[in-house]
Scaffold this motif. Structure first.
Motif, PDB file in Angstrom:
ATOM      1  N   THR B 195      29.867  52.170  35.348  1.00  0.00           N
ATOM      2  CA  THR B 195      29.465  51.900  34.928  1.00  0.00           C
ATOM      3  C   THR B 195      29.751  51.764  33.179  1.00  0.00           C
ATOM      4  O   THR B 195      29.515  52.946  32.467  1.00  0.00           O
ATOM      5  CB  THR B 195      28.282  50.724  35.044  1.00  0.00           C
ATOM      6  N   THR B 197      28.657  49.197  31.161  1.00  0.00           N
ATOM      7  CA  THR B 197      28.617  48.191  30.400  1.00  0.00           C
ATOM      8  C   THR B 197      27.325  48.400  29.551  1.00  0.00           C
ATOM      9  O   THR B 197      26.786  49.000  29.586  1.00  0.00           O
ATOM     10  CB  THR B 197      28.506  46.948  31.466  1.00  0.00           C
ATOM     11  N   THR B 260      41.678  53.105  31.753  1.00  0.00           N
ATOM     12  CA  THR B 260      41.537  53.081  33.465  1.00  0.00           C
ATOM     13  C   THR B 260      40.330  52.458  33.197  1.00  0.00           C
ATOM     14  O   THR B 260      39.822  51.715  34.427  1.00  0.00           O
ATOM     15  CB  THR B 260      41.791  54.392  34.365  1.00  0.00           C
ATOM     16  N   LYS B 263      37.717  47.944  31.517  1.00  0.00           N
ATOM     17  CA  LYS B 263      38.005  46.599  32.123  1.00  0.00           C
ATOM     18  C   LYS B 263      37.769  45.316  31.285  1.00  0.00           C
ATOM     19  O   LYS B 263      37.293  45.680  30.191  1.00  0.00           O
ATOM     20  CB  LYS B 263      36.601  46.196  33.269  1.00  0.00           C
ATOM     21  N   PRO B 264      38.693  44.228  31.422  1.00  0.00           N
ATOM     22  CA  PRO B 264      38.192  43.195  30.028  1.00  0.00           C
ATOM     23  C   PRO B 264      37.468  42.270  30.499  1.00  0.00           C
ATOM     24  O   PRO B 264      36.579  42.060  31.480  1.00  0.00           O
ATOM     25  CB  PRO B 264      39.421  41.906  30.372  1.00  0.00           C
ATOM     26  N   THR B 269      36.155  47.033  25.375  1.00  0.00           N
ATOM     27  CA  THR B 269      37.331  46.765  25.529  1.00  0.00           C
ATOM     28  C   THR B 269      37.988  45.250  24.463  1.00  0.00           C
ATOM     29  O   THR B 269      38.717  45.455  23.410  1.00  0.00           O
ATOM     30  CB  THR B 269      37.487  46.399  26.922  1.00  0.00           C
ATOM     31  N   GLY B 315      43.962  45.419  30.838  1.00  0.00           N
ATOM     32  CA  GLY B 315      42.941  45.889  32.048  1.00  0.00           C
ATOM     33  C   GLY B 315      44.028  45.976  33.256  1.00  0.00           C
ATOM     34  O   GLY B 315      43.238  46.070  34.003  1.00  0.00           O
ATOM     35  N   THR B 316      45.733  45.593  33.723  1.00  0.00           N
ATOM     36  CA  THR B 316      46.436  45.842  33.789  1.00  0.00           C
ATOM     37  C   THR B 316      47.734  46.883  34.045  1.00  0.00           C
ATOM     38  O   THR B 316      47.661  47.344  33.459  1.00  0.00           O
ATOM     39  CB  THR B 316      47.034  44.288  34.446  1.00  0.00           C
ATOM     40  N   HIS B 399      44.592  37.035  29.852  1.00  0.00           N
ATOM     41  CA  HIS B 399      43.580  38.347  30.874  1.00  0.00           C
ATOM     42  C   HIS B 399      42.265  38.116  29.941  1.00  0.00           C
ATOM     43  O   HIS B 399      41.383  39.763  29.259  1.00  0.00           O
ATOM     44  CB  HIS B 399      44.465  40.052  30.712  1.00  0.00           C
ATOM     45  N   LEU B 477      46.647  52.394  37.512  1.00  0.00           N
ATOM     46  CA  LEU B 477      46.112  51.570  37.789  1.00  0.00           C
ATOM     47  C   LEU B 477      46.490  50.725  39.484  1.00  0.00           C
ATOM     48  O   LEU B 477      47.591  49.747  39.634  1.00  0.00           O
ATOM     49  CB  LEU B 477      45.921  49.853  37.268  1.00  0.00           C
TER      50      LEU B 477
END
Lengths: 512, 478
Positions: B195, B197, B260, B263-264, B269, B315-316, B399, B477
């Protein structure tokens, strides 16, 4: 229909090849003749376009993958609206070459390179049906235009060219964002497919603003017009001609091609604003033109006014209005183009663009003054000339829409007559005359002034052919607009309470 | 896992070049052909070597070293870039003959470090590769003989680069310790499962931010950009041409691998997005006021570093591909610009904008190439710069960072002014006194034309190259 070659692609590629060929030529005179030949050959290559069928279908379609990973396509086609613009572009090129025959004396090769490059990009803009392809041509055309002004322009050419570039580029950057937003929401870059996609009002609201900014700067509409007089005055004759005849049309073409079909609900929503700005452009352009001492600046400001008629016609959303807009686009291209060529003509004799230095030409240059009178009358919309047809249609459309809008147009048309008479009278009979030793028009000048004159009368007296050409497309445009617009309103009417209930507006398109 | 040397042929080949240069630098140079004569051929062969090892895949050295589509793509770009910079530097006027083997050795060493960087998937390995590529540059930057005019700029640039680099890497190492303490691993593939966060692992987030700082330093992203304009200005034109291009590629590849994790919507980020926005705005605004060409390009590269962030935060897979593609575009555009600068400043001076006056007359081909480069950097079609930017914003739209996309397009409008300045000076001003005589040899014109053609062709038909970028992105990804 088969012609043995892809017509639109050829029209785009041929000028580029011809431009590349310029590098093998040494003498300026040969360069001019070569470009003249190339521009006539370009017209010959366009002959298959005359088999255009008078309906609302996309014709001369060419479609190929370009960057399949992103769904970019090389997709070209014309309908009645773009057909007219492509023709105008092609017809302007030989006139530009002719009117700069003696006007341009330095870096002749590069000058003609820019002209040819410009033509290719302009045809591309009007024929592209892929949004990104459109954008590519739209931006690519800035570079040669910038160079035309910056290298061959007048004393303040650097300032004018920079202003032109900054304005137009700043406008179109947001257009790029809008294009991407269309792609992500609508799933394709193909303009005909996007025209079928129901976008939410919220989305239309923002994308309309982004697109309208780009197009309004290009047209230019009232508060964004300041680059135009600077650019026109500093540009060489041929540059002014292309700028007036083709570049400004891209803005209004953008409104017709993108704003109305893609964002109908937002167009309707913003229509009062756009109409108000258009009227402001007409009145403001006319009033400022009335006070000019510089002939070229005067014609430049008159352009602002005339283009105001075009945007007004578009945002009336009725058949007459849009027809009028299209006619006005074509007419403005012909008339203002011709006026700029005439200014180039007289500038070569007087080396000044001031009215006071070009007075009393009537006695000594009768042919010149005759042509000037004709174009001035056409510019103010005299019956029998093409200017009348366009203005008349916009008037009809405006009065159909509302009497108030129509009432505002009357002073606009009067102003047109006022500034044109003011400058023409002085040029014809003003004292003291500065033209005693000047030669009248030579054969080359006759040639490039006669061609637009023929169109002035042809469209003015027998506009039927052009109606047949544009009407199916205009009907489809207006019909689609009416239909999609009502659908949109239903959708938004249902969506709004839900959105209010959820407090947060879902999937807001631009504002994150 | 079986170690198969075939998989790392590009690195081995580059190492071979370094060794050869090293041995040459030991002698006095009287009995060996000068380095600038033979090296271009061998560097050119390096591109071929990279193409041969194109499809290689594998995980080496205990999982710390990954050969995949991304690494091979970047290695090819690095070897091609190395080839161009070597060619560019082969006529360097401000470098003494006897220092050349050393100079080229350090360049090769730095490129080697970047190659390793493009394959490193473990934080310590990344750190080491980063240091290899940086340390050799520390030595290269002051190597500028300015003709005994008492100009200490090159030394100043070198010192700045070292001090800034030392602090940045120290920060990165410090951050690494946090990551290790919090997540108990240094492999990116493992880290991607944890994680990130703020609530879940605050220590790791702080650590990663600091670690990224090291990369931002290489990339010259705001606020780690302060060295960039000074170093470009102080170093010789040819050295700046290297520093401005290849290391950015290395930094991007690491960021793409680390992206990677991002994440948005994660705090980090968003931090990246904010830094990106700040970087492009700050870089462009500062560049507006520059008179020195290399300083101008320095600030422009700060802005471009910001643009690349747009692809990273989406994030893609498409976003990462777009970032890689843009890095490539950036490489080509800047190689072109620095090629022209190095050729125009044939006496090795620092070019001012006024030195470009009337370039169209003195060197039409170079002026045209400069125009192409400038318009590409703005992002005007039909150049690779436009395609790169277009892919970036298409991949990032919707996104969660639409404001960043808007910032990007608005920035293009700001940037046009100073890039246009290059064209304006080259085409519309007449040459004054004391302008440098540009190098109009066939060598100079061919190089400029080829690079300009590359910029244009990749702008018109980017599909094939973009396939590779997508392949690389999809592997990271899926």
């Amino acid at each position: 229909m088969e012609f043995g070659y892809p017509v639109l692609t050829t029209l785009i590629v041929f000028p580029l090849l011809a431009a590349a060929g310029l590098f093998f030529i040494k003498s300026p005179q040969v360069t001019r003749a070569y470009t003249m030949g190339a521009s006539i050959l370009e017209l010959i290559l366009a002959i298959p376009l005359f088999t255009f069928k008078h309906n609302a279908e996309w014709q001369f379609v060419e479609r190929a993958h370009w960057v399949p990973q992103w769904g970019l396509e090389y997709h070209l086609a014309v309908d009645g609206i773009s057909y007219l613009m492509v023709m105008l572009t092609l017809a302007i090129l030989p006139l530009c070459v002719m009117c700069s025959w003696t006007y341009i004396s330095k870096r002749v090769k590069e000058f003609h390179f820019c002209l040819l490059f410009m033509t290719a990009a302009c045809v591309g803009v009007f024929a592209a049906l892929d949004f990104v392809l459109f954008y590519v041509f739209w931006e690519a055309m800035l570079i040669p235009m910038y160079l035309l002004i910056a290298v061959w322009g007048g004393d303040q050419r650097r300032y004018a060219s920079l202003k032109f570039f900054l304005y137009t580029l700043a406008g179109s950057t947001l257009l790029l964002a809008a294009i991407v937003a269309f792609r992500i929401t609508g799933g394709t870059f193909s303009i005909p497919e996007l025209m079928q996609f129901p976008f939410t009002f919220q989305f239309q609201f923002w994308t309309f603003l982004a697109m309208a900014l780009a197009f309004a700067i290009k047209v230019p509409m009232f508060p964004f017009h300041t680059w135009l007089p600077a650019a026109h005055v500093q540009a060489p004759s041929a540059g002014s001609v292309i700028l007036a005849a083709v570049l400004l049309k891209m803005g209004t073409y953008g409104f017709l091609r993108f704003c109305l079909p893609l964002t109908p609900a937002a167009s309707e929503y913003f229509a009062p604003l756009m109409i108000a700005i258009s009227i402001a452009s007409i009145l403001y352009g006319g009033a400022i033109a009335l006070g000019q001492e510089d002939i070229k600046k005067l014609v430049a400001y008159s352009s602002v006014g005339h283009m105001g008629f075009v945007t007004l016609g578009i945002f009336l959303f009725n058949q007459r209005g849009v027809e009028g807009a299209l006619f006005q686009m074509l007419n403005h291209g012909i008339i203002t183009g011709a006026l700029f060529m005439m200014i180039g003509c007289v500038y070569e004799r007087s080396h000044s663009r001031q009215i006071v230095d070009n007075m009393g030409l009537g006695k000594y240059l009768p042919a010149f003054m005759g042509f000037w009178g004709l174009y001035a009358l056409a510019s103010l919309g005299f019956p029998g000339t093409n200017g009348f047809v366009g203005e008349m249609l916009v008037f009809t459309g405006a009065f159909q829409k509302s009497y108030i809008v129509g009432a505002f147009l009357v002073p606009g048309a009067l102003l047109g007559a006022a500034y044109m008479f003011r400058v023409s009278l002085k040029m014809a009979w003003g004292q003291p005359s500065s033209a005693k030793t000047w030669p009248d028009l030579n054969t080359r000048e006759w040639a490039y002034l006669l061609i637009p004159a023929a169109f002035v009368f042809y469209i003015g007296l027998a506009p039927g052919f052009f109606f047949k050409l544009i009407d199916p497309s205009v009907e489809k445009l207006v019909g689609d607009f009416k239909q999609r617009n009502t659908v949109e309103q239903k959708v938004t009417a249902e969506a709004v309470p839900a959105a209010v209930a959820a407090v947060v507006v879902p999937a807001e398109p631009v504002n994150n | 896992m079986v170690f198969n040397p075939i998989q790392i042929v590009p690195e081995l080949y580059q190492l071979l070049l370094i060794l050869a240069l090293f041995f040459q630098s030991l002698g006095d140079g009287s009995d060996t052909p000068p380095a600038e004569r033979w090296l271009p051929f061998f560097a050119g062969f390096g591109i071929f070597v990279c193409i041969v090892s194109w499809g290689a895949e594998g995980l080496l050295f205990g999982g710390a070293y990954k050969i995949d589509a991304l690494s091979q793509f970047i290695k090819l770009a690095i070897s091609a870039g190395f080839y161009v910079t070597v060619l560019n530097a082969s006529r360097q006027p401000s470098l003494e003959e006897r220092k050349r083997p050393d100079y080229f050795m350090f360049l090769a060493l730095s490129a080697w470090g970047l190659m390793i960087l493009s394959s490193a998937v473990e934080l310590i390995t990344i750190y080491l590769a980063l240091e290899i590529s940086s340390y050799s540059l520390y030595a290269v930057i002051p190597l500028r003989n300015t003709g005994g005019l008492g100009d200490k700029r090159a030394a100043e640039a070198g010192i700045k680069y070292i001090l800034f680099g030392a602090v940045a890497t120290a920060l990165a190492l410090y951050g690494f310790s946090y990551i290790l303490a919090s997540q108990h691993t240094s492999y990116i593939s493992q880290l991607a499962l944890r994680t990130w966060t703020w609530e879940g692992a605050p220590m790791a987030v702080v650590g990663l931010s600091l670690f990224l700082g090291g990369m931002f330093y290489k990339l010259a992203l705001f606020p780690f950009h302060f060295w960039c304009p000074d170093v470009y200005q102080g170093a010789s034109n040819e050295t700046a041409g290297f520093v401005a291009t290849l290391p950015k590629l290395g930094a991007v590849v690491v960021l793409v691998r680390l992206a990677t994790l991002l994440k948005p919507g994660l705090e980090i980020t968003t931090l990246l997005a904010v830094l990106g926005a700040a970087s492009m705005t700050y870089g462009n605004l500062c560049a507006l006021a520059q008179k020195d060409l290399k300083r101008l390009l320095g600030f422009s590269s700060v802005a471009h570093a910001g643009y690349i962030m747009v692809g990273l935060v989406s994030g893609t897979a498409m976003g990462l591909s777009a970032a890689v593609f843009y890095a490539l575009a950036y490489l080509v555009m800047n190689l072109l610009c620095f090629w022209v600068i190095s050729r125009v400043a044939s006496d090795g001076r620092n070019l001012q904008l006024d030195d470009l006056n009337g370039l169209y007359k003195r060197a039409p081909a170079l002026a045209f190439a400069l125009g192409v480069g400038a318009f590409a950097l703005v992002g005007l079609p039909p150049t690779i710069g436009f395609m790169g930017k277009f892919f970036l914003i298409t991949s990032a739209w919707d996104h969660g960072y639409n404001w960043l996309v808007i910032t990007l397009v608005v920035n293009s409008a700001i940037a046009i002014y100073y890039y246009l300045g290059l064209v304006r000076h080259a085409y519309t001003h007449e040459a004054g006194e004391d302008v440098p005589t540009p190098d109009n040899s066939a060598f100079s014109i061919c190089g400029a034309t080829l690079l300009a053609a590359l910029v244009l062709v990749l702008g018109m038909v980017p599909g094939r190259v973009f396939d590779f970028a997508i392949m690389a992105g999809k592997q990271l990804l899926p």
